[in-house]
Design a protein around this motif. Structure first.
Motif, PDB file in Angstrom:
ATOM      1  N   ASN A  56      21.777  30.298  32.590  1.00 13.57           N
ATOM      2  CA  ASN A  56      21.156  28.985  32.762  1.00 13.57           C
ATOM      3  C   ASN A  56      20.305  28.934  34.029  1.00 13.57           C
ATOM      4  OD1 ASN A  56      22.258  27.967  30.384  1.00 13.57           O
ATOM      5  ND2 ASN A  56      24.083  27.212  31.418  1.00 13.57           N
ATOM      6  N   LEU A  57      20.800  29.529  35.118  1.00  8.93           N
ATOM      7  CA  LEU A  57      20.013  29.584  36.353  1.00  8.93           C
ATOM      8  C   LEU A  57      18.740  30.398  36.160  1.00  8.93           C
ATOM      9  CD1 LEU A  57      22.861  30.118  38.983  1.00  8.93           C
ATOM     10  CD2 LEU A  57      21.486  28.051  38.652  1.00  8.93           C
ATOM     11  N   TRP A  58      18.853  31.514  35.436  1.00  9.69           N
ATOM     12  CA  TRP A  58      17.695  32.360  35.153  1.00  9.69           C
ATOM     13  C   TRP A  58      16.658  31.588  34.342  1.00  9.69           C
ATOM     14  CZ3 TRP A  58      16.522  34.564  30.182  1.00  9.69           C
ATOM     15  CH2 TRP A  58      15.448  35.449  30.182  1.00  9.69           C
ATOM     16  N   LEU A  59      17.103  30.878  33.325  1.00 10.47           N
ATOM     17  CA  LEU A  59      16.194  30.081  32.507  1.00 10.47           C
ATOM     18  C   LEU A  59      15.487  29.029  33.359  1.00 10.47           C
ATOM     19  CD1 LEU A  59      15.019  29.232  29.768  1.00 10.47           C
ATOM     20  CD2 LEU A  59      17.041  27.797  29.463  1.00 10.47           C
ATOM     21  N   ASP A  60      16.239  28.330  34.209  1.00  7.20           N
ATOM     22  CA  ASP A  60      15.639  27.328  35.086  1.00  7.20           C
ATOM     23  C   ASP A  60      14.599  27.952  36.018  1.00  7.20           C
ATOM     24  OD1 ASP A  60      17.163  25.303  33.980  1.00  7.20           O
ATOM     25  OD2 ASP A  60      18.655  25.306  35.587  1.00  7.20           O
ATOM     26  N   ALA A  61      14.915  29.122  36.572  1.00  7.47           N
ATOM     27  CA  ALA A  61      13.979  29.791  37.485  1.00  7.47           C
ATOM     28  C   ALA A  61      12.707  30.218  36.756  1.00  7.47           C
ATOM     29  CB  ALA A  61      14.655  30.998  38.124  1.00  7.47           C
ATOM     30  N   ARG A  67       9.078  33.294  40.255  1.00  6.41           N
ATOM     31  CA  ARG A  67       9.114  34.677  39.781  1.00  6.41           C
ATOM     32  C   ARG A  67      10.165  35.524  40.507  1.00  6.41           C
ATOM     33  NH1 ARG A  67       5.372  37.644  36.855  1.00  6.41           N
ATOM     34  NH2 ARG A  67       5.530  39.888  37.164  1.00  6.41           N
ATOM     35  N   GLU A  68      10.199  35.413  41.833  1.00  2.73           N
ATOM     36  CA  GLU A  68      11.134  36.221  42.611  1.00  2.73           C
ATOM     37  C   GLU A  68      12.580  35.884  42.272  1.00  2.73           C
ATOM     38  OE1 GLU A  68      11.500  36.759  47.157  1.00  2.73           O
ATOM     39  OE2 GLU A  68       9.344  36.813  46.694  1.00  2.73           O
ATOM     40  N   GLU A  69      12.880  34.600  42.216  1.00  2.00           N
ATOM     41  CA  GLU A  69      14.241  34.156  41.897  1.00  2.00           C
ATOM     42  C   GLU A  69      14.626  34.564  40.480  1.00  2.00           C
ATOM     43  OE1 GLU A  69      16.944  30.086  41.820  1.00  2.00           O
ATOM     44  OE2 GLU A  69      14.779  29.929  42.117  1.00  2.00           O
ATOM     45  N   SER A  70      13.703  34.426  39.538  1.00  2.00           N
ATOM     46  CA  SER A  70      14.021  34.797  38.148  1.00  2.00           C
ATOM     47  C   SER A  70      14.260  36.290  38.014  1.00  2.00           C
ATOM     48  CB  SER A  70      12.915  34.335  37.196  1.00  2.00           C
ATOM     49  OG  SER A  70      11.709  35.025  37.432  1.00  2.00           O
ATOM     50  N   GLU A  71      13.502  37.104  38.765  1.00  2.00           N
ATOM     51  CA  GLU A  71      13.724  38.556  38.722  1.00  2.00           C
ATOM     52  C   GLU A  71      15.093  38.920  39.300  1.00  2.00           C
ATOM     53  OE1 GLU A  71      10.352  40.239  40.717  1.00  2.00           O
ATOM     54  OE2 GLU A  71       9.050  39.983  38.957  1.00  2.00           O
ATOM     55  N   ASP A  72      15.472  38.258  40.392  1.00  2.00           N
ATOM     56  CA  ASP A  72      16.789  38.513  40.987  1.00  2.00           C
ATOM     57  C   ASP A  72      17.912  38.105  40.034  1.00  2.00           C
ATOM     58  OD1 ASP A  72      15.670  39.531  43.299  1.00  2.00           O
ATOM     59  OD2 ASP A  72      15.884  37.662  44.434  1.00  2.00           O
ATOM     60  N   LEU A  73      17.766  36.943  39.423  1.00  2.00           N
ATOM     61  CA  LEU A  73      18.793  36.480  38.487  1.00  2.00           C
ATOM     62  C   LEU A  73      18.856  37.370  37.250  1.00  2.00           C
ATOM     63  CD1 LEU A  73      18.235  32.650  38.863  1.00  2.00           C
ATOM     64  CD2 LEU A  73      20.292  33.912  39.493  1.00  2.00           C
ATOM     65  N   LYS A  75      18.210  40.576  37.213  1.00  2.00           N
ATOM     66  CA  LYS A  75      18.927  41.783  37.658  1.00  2.00           C
ATOM     67  C   LYS A  75      20.432  41.518  37.705  1.00  2.00           C
ATOM     68  CE  LYS A  75      15.181  43.757  40.345  1.00  2.00           C
ATOM     69  NZ  LYS A  75      14.670  44.011  41.707  1.00  2.00           N
ATOM     70  N   ASN A  76      20.810  40.330  38.192  1.00  2.00           N
ATOM     71  CA  ASN A  76      22.231  39.973  38.223  1.00  2.00           C
ATOM     72  C   ASN A  76      22.814  39.957  36.814  1.00  2.00           C
ATOM     73  OD1 ASN A  76      22.143  39.652  40.980  1.00  2.00           O
ATOM     74  ND2 ASN A  76      22.123  37.423  40.925  1.00  2.00           N
ATOM     75  N   LEU A  77      22.086  39.322  35.882  1.00  2.00           N
ATOM     76  CA  LEU A  77      22.548  39.256  34.489  1.00  2.00           C
ATOM     77  C   LEU A  77      22.744  40.648  33.909  1.00  2.00           C
ATOM     78  CD1 LEU A  77      20.369  36.381  33.013  1.00  2.00           C
ATOM     79  CD2 LEU A  77      22.851  36.523  32.891  1.00  2.00           C
ATOM     80  N   LEU A  78      21.748  41.490  34.089  1.00  2.00           N
ATOM     81  CA  LEU A  78      21.831  42.844  33.536  1.00  2.00           C
ATOM     82  C   LEU A  78      22.929  43.653  34.221  1.00  2.00           C
ATOM     83  CD1 LEU A  78      18.032  43.599  33.045  1.00  2.00           C
ATOM     84  CD2 LEU A  78      19.708  42.934  31.303  1.00  2.00           C
ATOM     85  N   GLY A  79      23.157  43.404  35.515  1.00  2.00           N
ATOM     86  CA  GLY A  79      24.243  44.081  36.230  1.00  2.00           C
ATOM     87  C   GLY A  79      25.610  43.657  35.705  1.00  2.00           C
ATOM     88  N   ILE A  80      25.781  42.365  35.454  1.00  2.00           N
ATOM     89  CA  ILE A  80      27.043  41.863  34.909  1.00  2.00           C
ATOM     90  C   ILE A  80      27.283  42.462  33.521  1.00  2.00           C
ATOM     91  CG2 ILE A  80      28.246  39.797  34.089  1.00  2.00           C
ATOM     92  CD1 ILE A  80      26.664  38.251  36.306  1.00  2.00           C
ATOM     93  N   ILE A  81      26.230  42.500  32.720  1.00  2.00           N
ATOM     94  CA  ILE A  81      26.352  43.069  31.368  1.00  2.00           C
ATOM     95  C   ILE A  81      26.690  44.546  31.453  1.00  2.00           C
ATOM     96  CG2 ILE A  81      25.045  43.645  29.285  1.00  2.00           C
ATOM     97  CD1 ILE A  81      23.586  40.941  29.645  1.00  2.00           C
ATOM     98  N   ASN A  82      26.036  45.265  32.348  1.00  2.00           N
ATOM     99  CA  ASN A  82      26.309  46.691  32.509  1.00  2.00           C
ATOM    100  C   ASN A  82      27.757  46.923  32.928  1.00  2.00           C
ATOM    101  OD1 ASN A  82      25.742  49.440  32.563  1.00  2.00           O
ATOM    102  ND2 ASN A  82      24.950  49.371  34.642  1.00  2.00           N
ATOM    103  N   LEU A  83      28.268  46.093  33.831  1.00  2.00           N
ATOM    104  CA  LEU A  83      29.670  46.188  34.249  1.00  2.00           C
ATOM    105  C   LEU A  83      30.599  45.915  33.073  1.00  2.00           C
ATOM    106  CD1 LEU A  83      31.846  46.479  36.432  1.00  2.00           C
ATOM    107  CD2 LEU A  83      31.550  44.052  36.899  1.00  2.00           C
ATOM    108  N   ASP A  84      30.286  44.896  32.282  1.00  2.00           N
ATOM    109  CA  ASP A  84      31.115  44.575  31.120  1.00  2.00           C
ATOM    110  C   ASP A  84      31.128  45.736  30.122  1.00  2.00           C
ATOM    111  OD1 ASP A  84      32.654  42.680  29.420  1.00  2.00           O
ATOM    112  OD2 ASP A  84      30.902  42.911  28.115  1.00  2.00           O
TER     113      ASP A  84
END
Length: 191
Positions: A56-61, A67-73, A75-84
């Motif tokens: 939801n934060l990524w979508l809002d950004a 752009r910078e915030e959305s790219e960071d979010l 990366k966070n999303l993909l990192g969480i998915i990779n960990l899962d």
């Protein structure tokens, strides 16, 4: 321990703690069964909650044009998915090891490995394959609409893994009741 293992354990702890914080404490809910939950289920629920929040934060950004915030979010999303996915791979490996060891201990005349263990392993492998496929597609695509759909699909995969129902916008029972009430309340006549 290696740095990778420490980082992995830290991330898992963060996921579990954030899930607990988002779900609320069991003392406040009055549900005593929540204290005896399966740690794996709790971890998956925490992952879903964290992914949904980041999503939801990524979508809002993205929609706000940051752009910078959305790219960071992202990366966070993909990192969480990779960990899962890494956690799921470990789970499948340990299940496969258990099934292989159990099947090696039994005679050929016996029924073999219990069907439930074998079915659970097959289901875990199917979930893992689906997760990996969605993850690879999300990493490859550049289009926002595709990435948005794929990340939402991943969250739905986790919900299905927990056998959580999908969110419903309207209940069919309530919809049919309100239609029946309207039709019996005022007769429609055409002149």
């Amino acid at each position: 321990m290696t740095k990778m293992n420490i980082t992995l354990l830290t991330l898992v702890a963060v996921l579990v703690l954030s899930g607990l914080l988002l779900a609320g404490s069991p003392e406040n809910s009055g549900d005593e069964s929540a204290t005896v939950q399966d740690p794996e289920k709790l971890n998956l629920e925490g992952t879903i909650a964290l992914l949904q929040t980041e999503y939801n934060l990524w979508l809002d950004a993205v929609l706000s044009g940051s752009r910078e915030e959305s790219e960071d979010l992202e990366k966070n999303l993909l990192g969480i998915i990779n960990l899962d996915i890494t956690i799921s791979q470990e789970k499948v490996r340990s299940m496969a090891k258990g099934v292989a060891l159990a099947s090696g201990d039994l005679d050929v005349s016996d029924s073999g490995v219990s069907e439930t263990d074998s079915n659970e392993l097959k289901q875990a492998i199917n979930h893992l394959n689906a997760k990996e496929s969605v993850f690879r597609s999300a990493v490859k695509t550049k289009a926002f609409s595709n990435k948005y759909r794929l990340l939402g699909d991943y969250i739905d995969l986790l919900r299905r893994e927990l056998k959580m129902p999908r969110l419903k916008l309207a209940s069919n029972d309530k919809l049919s009741e309100s239609t029946d009430d309207r039709s019996s309340a005022v007769p429609i006549s055409s002149k």
